[in-house]
Design a protein around this motif. Structure first.
Motif, PDB file in Angstrom:
ATOM      1  N   VAL A 306       9.437 -25.891   5.004  1.00 29.08           N
ATOM      2  CA  VAL A 306       9.227 -24.590   5.652  1.00 29.08           C
ATOM      3  C   VAL A 306      10.565 -23.896   5.894  1.00 29.08           C
ATOM      4  N   GLU A 307      11.552 -24.661   6.376  1.00 28.80           N
ATOM      5  CA  GLU A 307      12.867 -24.072   6.636  1.00 28.80           C
ATOM      6  C   GLU A 307      13.521 -23.583   5.346  1.00 28.80           C
ATOM      7  N   THR A 308      13.371 -24.369   4.273  1.00 33.20           N
ATOM      8  CA  THR A 308      13.954 -23.955   2.986  1.00 33.20           C
ATOM      9  C   THR A 308      13.313 -22.665   2.498  1.00 33.20           C
ATOM     10  N   LEU A 309      12.002 -22.570   2.652  1.00 35.42           N
ATOM     11  CA  LEU A 309      11.310 -21.343   2.233  1.00 35.42           C
ATOM     12  C   LEU A 309      11.796 -20.148   3.057  1.00 35.42           C
ATOM     13  N   ARG A 311      14.706 -19.847   4.634  1.00 36.16           N
ATOM     14  CA  ARG A 311      16.078 -19.507   4.248  1.00 36.16           C
ATOM     15  C   ARG A 311      16.095 -18.801   2.895  1.00 36.16           C
ATOM     16  N   GLY A 312      15.201 -19.232   2.002  1.00 36.17           N
ATOM     17  CA  GLY A 312      15.116 -18.561   0.711  1.00 36.17           C
ATOM     18  C   GLY A 312      14.676 -17.120   0.852  1.00 36.17           C
ATOM     19  N   ILE A 313      13.681 -16.876   1.692  1.00 35.60           N
ATOM     20  CA  ILE A 313      13.222 -15.492   1.906  1.00 35.60           C
ATOM     21  C   ILE A 313      14.320 -14.666   2.575  1.00 35.60           C
ATOM     22  N   SER A 314      15.036 -15.306   3.511  1.00 36.50           N
ATOM     23  CA  SER A 314      16.128 -14.599   4.189  1.00 36.50           C
ATOM     24  C   SER A 314      17.212 -14.194   3.196  1.00 36.50           C
ATOM     25  N   LEU A 315      17.625 -15.142   2.334  1.00 32.22           N
ATOM     26  CA  LEU A 315      18.632 -14.807   1.318  1.00 32.22           C
ATOM     27  C   LEU A 315      18.086 -13.769   0.341  1.00 32.22           C
ATOM     28  N   SER A 316      16.804 -13.890   0.017  1.00 29.64           N
ATOM     29  CA  SER A 316      16.190 -12.915  -0.902  1.00 29.64           C
ATOM     30  C   SER A 316      16.236 -11.514  -0.317  1.00 29.64           C
ATOM     31  N   SER A 317      15.998 -11.411   0.984  1.00 24.57           N
ATOM     32  CA  SER A 317      16.018 -10.086   1.604  1.00 24.57           C
ATOM     33  C   SER A 317      17.424  -9.483   1.561  1.00 24.57           C
ATOM     34  N   ILE A 318      18.456 -10.336   1.729  1.00 26.16           N
ATOM     35  CA  ILE A 318      19.833  -9.835   1.633  1.00 26.16           C
ATOM     36  C   ILE A 318      20.124  -9.357   0.213  1.00 26.16           C
ATOM     37  N   LEU A 319      19.739 -10.191  -0.767  1.00 19.50           N
ATOM     38  CA  LEU A 319      19.953  -9.795  -2.161  1.00 19.50           C
ATOM     39  C   LEU A 319      19.177  -8.524  -2.487  1.00 19.50           C
ATOM     40  N   LEU A 320      17.991  -8.417  -1.921  1.00 22.05           N
ATOM     41  CA  LEU A 320      17.166  -7.235  -2.198  1.00 22.05           C
ATOM     42  C   LEU A 320      17.813  -5.977  -1.626  1.00 22.05           C
ATOM     43  N   LEU A 321      18.375  -6.095  -0.403  1.00 19.20           N
ATOM     44  CA  LEU A 321      19.053  -4.938   0.185  1.00 19.20           C
ATOM     45  C   LEU A 321      20.221  -4.485  -0.696  1.00 19.20           C
ATOM     46  N   MET A 322      20.960  -5.464  -1.214  1.00 21.04           N
ATOM     47  CA  MET A 322      22.059  -5.126  -2.120  1.00 21.04           C
ATOM     48  C   MET A 322      21.534  -4.562  -3.440  1.00 21.04           C
ATOM     49  N   VAL A 446      11.151 -26.282  13.586  1.00 22.45           N
ATOM     50  CA  VAL A 446      11.301 -25.052  12.794  1.00 22.45           C
ATOM     51  C   VAL A 446      11.630 -23.914  13.756  1.00 22.45           C
ATOM     52  N   TYR A 447      12.836 -23.370  13.610  1.00 21.60           N
ATOM     53  CA  TYR A 447      13.355 -22.340  14.505  1.00 21.60           C
ATOM     54  C   TYR A 447      13.777 -21.142  13.658  1.00 21.60           C
ATOM     55  N   LEU A 448      13.233 -19.975  13.950  1.00 17.58           N
ATOM     56  CA  LEU A 448      13.520 -18.784  13.156  1.00 17.58           C
ATOM     57  C   LEU A 448      14.409 -17.837  13.964  1.00 17.58           C
ATOM     58  N   PRO A 449      15.663 -17.627  13.529  1.00 18.74           N
ATOM     59  CA  PRO A 449      16.562 -16.716  14.269  1.00 18.74           C
ATOM     60  C   PRO A 449      16.076 -15.274  14.180  1.00 18.74           C
ATOM     61  N   TYR A 450      16.252 -14.540  15.293  1.00 21.27           N
ATOM     62  CA  TYR A 450      15.819 -13.140  15.329  1.00 21.27           C
ATOM     63  C   TYR A 450      16.591 -12.282  14.327  1.00 21.27           C
ATOM     64  N   ASN A 451      17.917 -12.568  14.164  1.00 20.83           N
ATOM     65  CA  ASN A 451      18.691 -11.698  13.272  1.00 20.83           C
ATOM     66  C   ASN A 451      18.218 -11.804  11.824  1.00 20.83           C
ATOM     67  N   ARG A 452      17.813 -12.989  11.412  1.00 18.10           N
ATOM     68  CA  ARG A 452      17.318 -13.132  10.035  1.00 18.10           C
ATOM     69  C   ARG A 452      15.927 -12.509   9.887  1.00 18.10           C
ATOM     70  N   LEU A 453      15.114 -12.649  10.921  1.00 24.91           N
ATOM     71  CA  LEU A 453      13.807 -11.973  10.881  1.00 24.91           C
ATOM     72  C   LEU A 453      13.996 -10.461  10.800  1.00 24.91           C
ATOM     73  N   PHE A 454      15.013  -9.964  11.530  1.00 21.22           N
ATOM     74  CA  PHE A 454      15.283  -8.526  11.498  1.00 21.22           C
ATOM     75  C   PHE A 454      15.695  -8.085  10.092  1.00 21.22           C
ATOM     76  N   LEU A 561      15.196 -19.971  -5.225  1.00 19.96           N
ATOM     77  CA  LEU A 561      15.719 -21.052  -6.071  1.00 19.96           C
ATOM     78  C   LEU A 561      17.100 -21.487  -5.602  1.00 19.96           C
ATOM     79  N   ASN A 562      17.888 -20.525  -5.144  1.00 20.50           N
ATOM     80  CA  ASN A 562      19.222 -20.867  -4.639  1.00 20.50           C
ATOM     81  C   ASN A 562      19.125 -21.862  -3.494  1.00 20.50           C
ATOM     82  N   LYS A 563      18.228 -21.603  -2.547  1.00 20.03           N
ATOM     83  CA  LYS A 563      18.091 -22.498  -1.398  1.00 20.03           C
ATOM     84  C   LYS A 563      17.411 -23.809  -1.764  1.00 20.03           C
ATOM     85  N   ILE A 564      16.567 -23.797  -2.811  1.00 19.63           N
ATOM     86  CA  ILE A 564      15.924 -25.048  -3.234  1.00 19.63           C
ATOM     87  C   ILE A 564      16.936 -25.948  -3.945  1.00 19.63           C
TER      88      ILE A 564
END
Length: 603
Positions: A306-309, A311-322, A446-454, A561-564
């Motif tokens: 769950v944490e890997t997924l 983190r993957g979504i979090s990194l994906s959102s950063i890449l998507l913003l870029m 499983v702990y989800l930081p607010y800044n990454r959710l934002f 995939l990066n986080k996996i």
């Protein structure tokens, strides 16, 4: 004069109404979210403060035995004094914590009242009235203020008090009592994280005497995860109980709770030597410990997935913003902008500038609002730089990708050096506002930081805005027309040069928003953009140049995939593996996941 058809008029009115509704809605959110969140926090703090106040004030009188032991502290005999301290310490009474602290710090006195009686008291902060030093008095048990005939705190001259001095040996005896009682008192702290940390610490200490207090705290606790921590602490302590039934029950319960911290204790119960010795003497306890370890390990695997997924979504959102900005500039305009990462860096530094302005120019109470202004400010700064870059350089290089690549690479170096000259080579610190600090626990472990959710939410909002601009606005219609056929668009009266400039500026502004978001989860420095620009190009190419849906899908795939891959291959080789996968994909689908349509085909 041409008349506007009725259907078109209705559509225009509907569009205007939607725009006003959006503006009003956004304004209300900006006002209500901080206020509502602040009010909610105040209500929670108030409730917790009431609980702590009840514990702190106590108010109950000491029993006869405790009163005698406190009175024995006035003895001049060191052995009697030490015996009294040990007797009081063994009581594990929270009301005695101020007494131990005062004795250790030299604030415990013997006071002889006017009627000739003596009393052990705790002295407050020494005050000066003229040449006389005055000490407010508090009771030794619970540190309640002693009141005079007028109901005021009793204050006496320091000369009427005799300090009870604790030698070095006595201080060593007192310290464990203070530490233990402090941990117990922390169980009722107003701060939720303090209560949880105290429960975990008591569980690790393994003192059976803590169980009654933990049980009391469990009954008073309302937070779900604090209750979990307290129960886990109780069961951890029970693993060392003399009764095998209690140990077996505790092991099973720890397995059900999935407490990873319990694995060392459970392994001690389970481990046996080859000759069958070692571990717990009761075979049923060993069996229960083994089953609990398996349950905990299986749960740990699930939580890591769950944490890997996440983190993957979090990194994906950063890449998507870029990639959103890059998809517009590179995909629609065909410009290979190597300075895109530096535009993101400008957005991050714009956030830092806004933060410093709030710190230096506005009251501290407004600091938590700085990020709400930093978002549009970073967009404006990056967008302005993008417009300047397009007008002064890019527009002379359209249709010449190699020259554009080299020119923008040079611009990226200039921007990096300019930032070093202004802000210095070292990273700058951007502090998250309170409403982006902390996180939410959704499962055990499983702990989800607010800044990454934002950031995930911001990426979704940016996708919606980009879609609305490109596919639901007049400017978007002109952008797509210029992308598909520049000559025909020019013949129809579209100012293609202006469209190029506005498109480049919008793409640069999206990069600035990405930089603003990144400032909340990482360091802000001159090299910030270099970390993500290559991955962003891979996202755009893999998804299909100029395709919004393709960029979203590619960002999710590459980020996940990066986080996996990272746990097994490391950060460097995971990027290599992803690059190989992207190359293989492009061999099968040269246009990316979605077909290429745009100016590149014309060329």
């Amino acid at each position: 004069m041409a008349t506007i058809p009725a259907g078109r008029k209705k559509k225009q009115k509907h569009g205007i109404a939607c725009r006003w509704a959006f503006i009003w809605g956004l304004g209300l959110l900006l006002i209500l979210i901080p206020n509502g969140l602040g009010g909610w926090l105040q209500r929670v703090e108030g409730a917790e403060g009431e609980l702590t106040s009840k514990m702190a004030t106590g108010g109950s009188a000491p029993g006869a035995e405790i009163s005698q032991e406190i009175a024995a502290l006035a003895s001049q005999d060191a052995a009697t004094l030490e015996a009294a301290v040990l007797a009081l310490g063994k009581r594990n009474d929270l009301q005695l914590l101020p007494l131990f602290i005062a004795l250790r710090e030299g604030g415990l006195y013997v006071w002889k009242s006017a009627d000739g009686g003596s009393q052990i008291v705790i002295g407050g902060e020494i005050l000066t009235q003229g040449e006389t030093k005055i000490v407010p008095l508090f009771s030794a048990y619970g540190k309640q203020p002693l009141l005079d005939a007028k109901g005021q705190i009793l204050q006496v001259p320091l000369t009427e008090l005799k300090e009870i001095q604790a030698n070095r040996n006595l201080r060593k005896i007192i310290k464990p009592f203070i530490d233990d009682l402090t941990n117990r008192l922390s169980l009722f702290s107003p701060d939720s994280s303090t209560r949880r940390a105290s429960a975990i610490k008591l569980g690790q200490m393994g003192d059976p005497a803590s169980i009654p207090l933990l049980t009391e705290a469990l009954a008073a606790e309302s937070d779900r995860w604090n209750r979990y921590a307290i129960e886990a602490a109780i069961q951890l302590i029970k693993l060392t109980d003399a009764d095998p039934t209690v140990r077996r029950t505790a092991a099973r319960r720890l397995g059900e709770l999935g407490v990873e911290e319990a694995i060392p204790g459970l392994q001690k119960l389970q481990d046996t030597t080859p000759d069958g010795s070692g571990g717990d003497p009761d075979p049923t306890v060993r069996e229960a410990a083994g089953q609990a370890i398996k349950k905990i390990e299986n749960w740990a695997i699930f939580t890591r997935v769950v944490e890997t997924l996440f983190r993957g979504i979090s990194l994906s959102s950063i890449l998507l913003l870029m990639a959103l900005g890059l998809a517009i500039v590179f995909g629609l305009m065909g410009v290979i902008n190597m300075a895109h990462g530096e535009l993101m860096m400008l957005g991050a530094y714009a956030t830092y500038v806004m933060q410093q302005w709030f710190v230096n120019s506005l009251p501290a109470s407004l600091f938590n609002y700085y990020f709400l202004l930093a978002l549009p400010f970073s967009f404006v700064v990056a967008s302005g730089m993008g417009l300047l870059l397009e007008r002064c350089l890019i527009r002379f290089l359209y249709g010449r990708p190699l020259e554009t690549l080299l020119a923008t690479w040079g611009v990226s170096l200039i921007l990096q050096q300019a930032v070093r000259q202004i802000f210095g080579a070292a990273n700058v610190s951007v502090v998250s506002p309170n409403w982006l600090s902390g996180g939410i626990q959704i499962l055990v472990g499983v702990y989800l930081p607010y800044n990454r959710l934002f950031i995930i939410g911001l990426a979704v909002v940016c996708v919606i805005i980009t879609y609305a601009v490109l596919f639901r606005s007049n400017i978007g219609l002109k952008i797509r027309a210029v992308t598909q056929n520049r000559s025909m668009s020019s013949c129809l009266g579209i100012a293609t040069r202006k469209i190029d400039a506005w498109t480049f500026g919008f793409g640069a502004g999206m990069a600035g928003l990405a930089g603003c978001a990144l400032s909340q989860i990482g360091n802000v420095g001159p090299d910030l953009g270099q970390t993500y620009v290559v991955d962003s190009f891979m996202v755009v190419v893999t998804g299909g140049v100029g395709k919004l849906a393709g960029s979203i899908l590619a960002a999710l795939g590459i980020g996940s995939l990066n986080k996996i891959f990272e746990p097994s291959l490391g950060s460097v080789f995971s990027k290599v593996a992803i690059l190989i996968l992207v190359i293989l994909l492009l061999q099968a689908k040269p246009s990316g996941l979605f077909a290429l349509k745009g100016r590149s085909i014309e060329n």
